[in-house]
Design a protein around this motif. Structure first.
Motif, PDB file in Angstrom:
ATOM      1  N   MET A 270       0.879  -1.266   0.118  1.00 48.90           N
ATOM      2  CA  MET A 270       0.150   0.145   0.094  1.00 48.90           C
ATOM      3  C   MET A 270       0.870   1.347   0.029  1.00 48.90           C
ATOM      4  N   MET A 271       1.993   1.335  -1.042  1.00 44.93           N
ATOM      5  CA  MET A 271       2.709   2.305  -1.074  1.00 44.93           C
ATOM      6  C   MET A 271       2.695   2.858  -2.463  1.00 44.93           C
ATOM      7  N   PRO A 272       2.860   4.194  -2.806  1.00 44.35           N
ATOM      8  CA  PRO A 272       2.987   4.553  -4.298  1.00 44.35           C
ATOM      9  C   PRO A 272       4.190   3.902  -4.911  1.00 44.35           C
ATOM     10  N   ASN A 273       3.683   3.376  -6.494  1.00 46.41           N
ATOM     11  CA  ASN A 273       4.683   2.796  -7.032  1.00 46.41           C
ATOM     12  C   ASN A 273       6.279   3.545  -7.050  1.00 46.41           C
ATOM     13  N   ALA A 274       6.016   4.833  -7.210  1.00 50.33           N
ATOM     14  CA  ALA A 274       7.232   5.861  -7.429  1.00 50.33           C
ATOM     15  C   ALA A 274       8.348   5.799  -6.349  1.00 50.33           C
ATOM     16  N   THR A 275       7.674   5.476  -5.120  1.00 49.27           N
ATOM     17  CA  THR A 275       8.513   5.686  -3.899  1.00 49.27           C
ATOM     18  C   THR A 275       9.155   4.307  -3.513  1.00 49.27           C
ATOM     19  N   VAL A 276       8.558   3.029  -3.918  1.00 49.12           N
ATOM     20  CA  VAL A 276       9.240   1.913  -3.658  1.00 49.12           C
ATOM     21  C   VAL A 276      10.526   1.428  -4.094  1.00 49.12           C
ATOM     22  N   PRO A 277      11.090   1.632  -5.069  1.00 46.24           N
ATOM     23  CA  PRO A 277      12.109   1.400  -5.827  1.00 46.24           C
ATOM     24  C   PRO A 277      13.272   1.778  -4.870  1.00 46.24           C
ATOM     25  N   SER A 278      13.325   3.103  -4.260  1.00 39.07           N
ATOM     26  CA  SER A 278      14.443   3.705  -3.488  1.00 39.07           C
ATOM     27  C   SER A 278      14.607   2.754  -2.038  1.00 39.07           C
ATOM     28  N   TYR A 279      13.333   2.204  -1.448  1.00 40.26           N
ATOM     29  CA  TYR A 279      13.336   1.352  -0.101  1.00 40.26           C
ATOM     30  C   TYR A 279      13.972   0.052  -0.785  1.00 40.26           C
ATOM     31  N   LEU A 280      13.596  -0.445  -2.053  1.00 35.22           N
ATOM     32  CA  LEU A 280      14.302  -1.933  -2.353  1.00 35.22           C
ATOM     33  C   LEU A 280      15.812  -1.705  -2.689  1.00 35.22           C
ATOM     34  N   ASN A 281      16.072  -0.610  -3.154  1.00 37.98           N
ATOM     35  CA  ASN A 281      17.687  -0.449  -3.423  1.00 37.98           C
ATOM     36  C   ASN A 281      18.283  -0.395  -2.008  1.00 37.98           C
ATOM     37  N   ASN A 282      17.902   0.198  -0.877  1.00 38.45           N
ATOM     38  CA  ASN A 282      18.380   0.124   0.246  1.00 38.45           C
ATOM     39  C   ASN A 282      18.419  -1.391   1.051  1.00 38.45           C
ATOM     40  N   LEU A 283      17.364  -2.087   0.681  1.00 41.99           N
ATOM     41  CA  LEU A 283      17.428  -3.668   0.999  1.00 41.99           C
ATOM     42  C   LEU A 283      18.058  -4.535   0.322  1.00 41.99           C
ATOM     43  N   MET A 284      18.279  -4.108  -0.859  1.00 43.78           N
ATOM     44  CA  MET A 284      19.638  -4.697  -1.692  1.00 43.78           C
ATOM     45  C   MET A 284      20.793  -4.773  -1.292  1.00 43.78           C
TER      46      MET A 284
END
Length: 470
Positions: A270-284
């Motif tokens: 339940m998060m905007p599509n545009a904001t998720v990649p930055s969180y995913l990059n940190n997790l990677m």
């Protein structure tokens, strides 16, 4: 506890130590991966100064390092209470007493990023001393840290004063399954696979399980109890490394439940599509999430990223978000038996299916390295398109030959229908020269065994014992 694994990492560190010129080696990797224990093991027969940095001020860090240096016989002890600066402290390295056997001094800075945080000028100081003094000394300096992005960008990157100075860079990875399961020498092969599915290749997690107790007892005692370190490990690590942990929780939980595309993750979290990649990059960057592409994908396709899927690369995170996160209320009430009986026990083998696929892919890499495959593999991974998926696939350098594999972590024997379905899927990969590998916990039915043992068969059957036969 006996030190386990890391033979290749230790071999490369020893080669650096044996080199004729001074060494500046960077060792880094995610938290709990075993960096410190590996360096302690490496240093055990050497003349070593081991300095473990803490979250502290520059003055506190210098005071601690001064004590370590003075205890090692640095001449500053005769006229100083502590070094006034890092420049004076590091200069003293060249004045340390020589080892009795003439071997070089080993200086290890554990969690070096803490030192830089308290004094951002430290990389420039070290660079200057390395260029003018230390590179000509009989020393090996090891810079170690868990802040992977910081080390890659701020210490090794082009804009860093230390850029180009490293004589060795070792990124430590989680243990392969054949080393991880050495923590449980008495376990059956099935239980070894389950332990790896739960804990992955992180030594700190593997050490928590008692090898003399069953998988069930270990889960209850060392994961589900509120007092157990693994119960709060995931939350601790996220709070230590990240802000906005609630958002990261939502993203990791979505992936653990099967969301793999950016759209699916965004929807479930339940998060905007545009904001998720930055969180995913940190997790990677933390080694918790990885982005996966079909094994046949070209570099251009990977650059576009349209077909990339996100997976949890950390088995324990996947276990925690599957079985602890949703049942936290019951566990807070100490309903350990209920959570295990109703939520974990019935699902554990299904849960272990994906880690078992990863285990089989690692086995294929090992077989390729040993020259025991029909060809030398350029890539090993998964393959998928819009309609089909192949669990394990290896391809050669030209992409003209492939091994297609199916993995079944279940107690029933695999039959011909599994092979027929695999053949059908593999026919749509665009690779004409193929062989087929079937991996099974529960063995294989006799007609399939007969097919595989015929002289012209393109089928190989790999049982659970084969995977653990080293």
């Amino acid at each position: 506890m006996t030190f386990i694994g890391r033979e290749q990492d230790l071999k490369q560190l020893e080669e650096c130590y044996a080199a004729h010129k001074a060494q500046l080696v960077f060792v880094y990797g995610r938290r709990r991966v075993g960096k410190t224990e590996t360096l302690i093991h490496f240093a055990k027969d050497k003349d070593t100064i081991f300095f473990a940095a803490q979250h502290a001020t520059k003055e506190e860090q210098l005071a601690s390092f001064s004590r370590v240096m003075f205890e090692a016989g640095a001449p500053g002890k005769d006229y100083l209470q502590q070094y006034p600066s890092w420049e004076s402290a590091l200069t003293e390295i060249t004045r340390l007493p020589n080892a009795s056997n003439g071997r070089r001094k080993l200086i290890i800075f554990d969690e070096f990023p803490y030192l830089v945080k308290s004094d951002p000028s430290l990389p420039s100081v070290l660079q200057n001393l390395w260029d003018h003094t230390l590179r000509n000394a009989n020393v090996m300096i090891v810079i170690c840290g868990s802040a992977m992005s910081f080390i890659e960008k701020d210490l090794l990157g082009e804009k860093s004063p230390l850029y180009g100075r490293a004589t060795g860079i070792l990124k430590m990875l989680p243990m392969p399954y054949w080393d991880a399961t050495r923590f449980f020498p008495q376990y059956s092969d099935e239980d070894k696979a389950l332990a790896y599915a739960i804990l992955g290749g992180i030594p700190r997690y593997l050490e928590e399980f008692d090898p003399d107790e069953s998988i069930e007892v270990n889960i209850k005692q060392h994961i589900l109890r509120r007092i157990a370190p693994l119960y709060s490990e995931v939350e601790f690590l996220l709070h230590e490394e990240l802000r906005e942990t609630s958002k990261y929780n939502s993203i990791i939980r979505a992936i653990a439940l099967g969301a793999t595309s950016l759209n699916e993750i965004s929807t479930q979290a339940m998060m905007p599509n545009a904001t998720v990649p930055s969180y995913l990059n940190n997790l990677m960057e933390l080694g918790i999430v990885e982005r996966e592409f079909p094994v046949t994908a070209k570099l251009k396709e990977q650059a576009k990223g349209a077909r990339g899927l996100y997976q949890l690369s950390d088995n324990f995170f996947r276990f925690w978000y599957t079985f602890l996160f949703p049942y936290r209320s019951e566990l807070e009430q100490s309903d350990i038996e209920g959570v295990y009986k109703h939520h974990i026990k019935p699902m554990l083998h299904d849960f272990a299916g994906k880690p078992f696929e990863e285990l089989c892919r690692a086995w294929l890499w090992r077989e390729s390295t040993a020259g025991r495959l029909p060809f030398h593999a350029r890539e090993v991974g998964r393959w998928w398109n819009r309609h089909d998926e192949i669990d394990v696939m290896a391809i050669n350098a030209t992409g003209s030959s492939a091994i297609a594999g199916e993995c079944k972590f279940r107690n029933t024997p695999v039959d011909r229908s599994v092979l027929n379905l695999l053949r059908d899927r593999a026919s749509r990969t665009g690779i004409n020269q193929r062989s087929y590998y079937l991996f099974s916990l529960g063995g294989f039915e006799q007609p399939l065994i007969d097919d595989a043992t015929s002289s012209e068969s393109d089928v190989r059957l790999i049982g659970i014992h084969d995977l653990f036969e080293l």
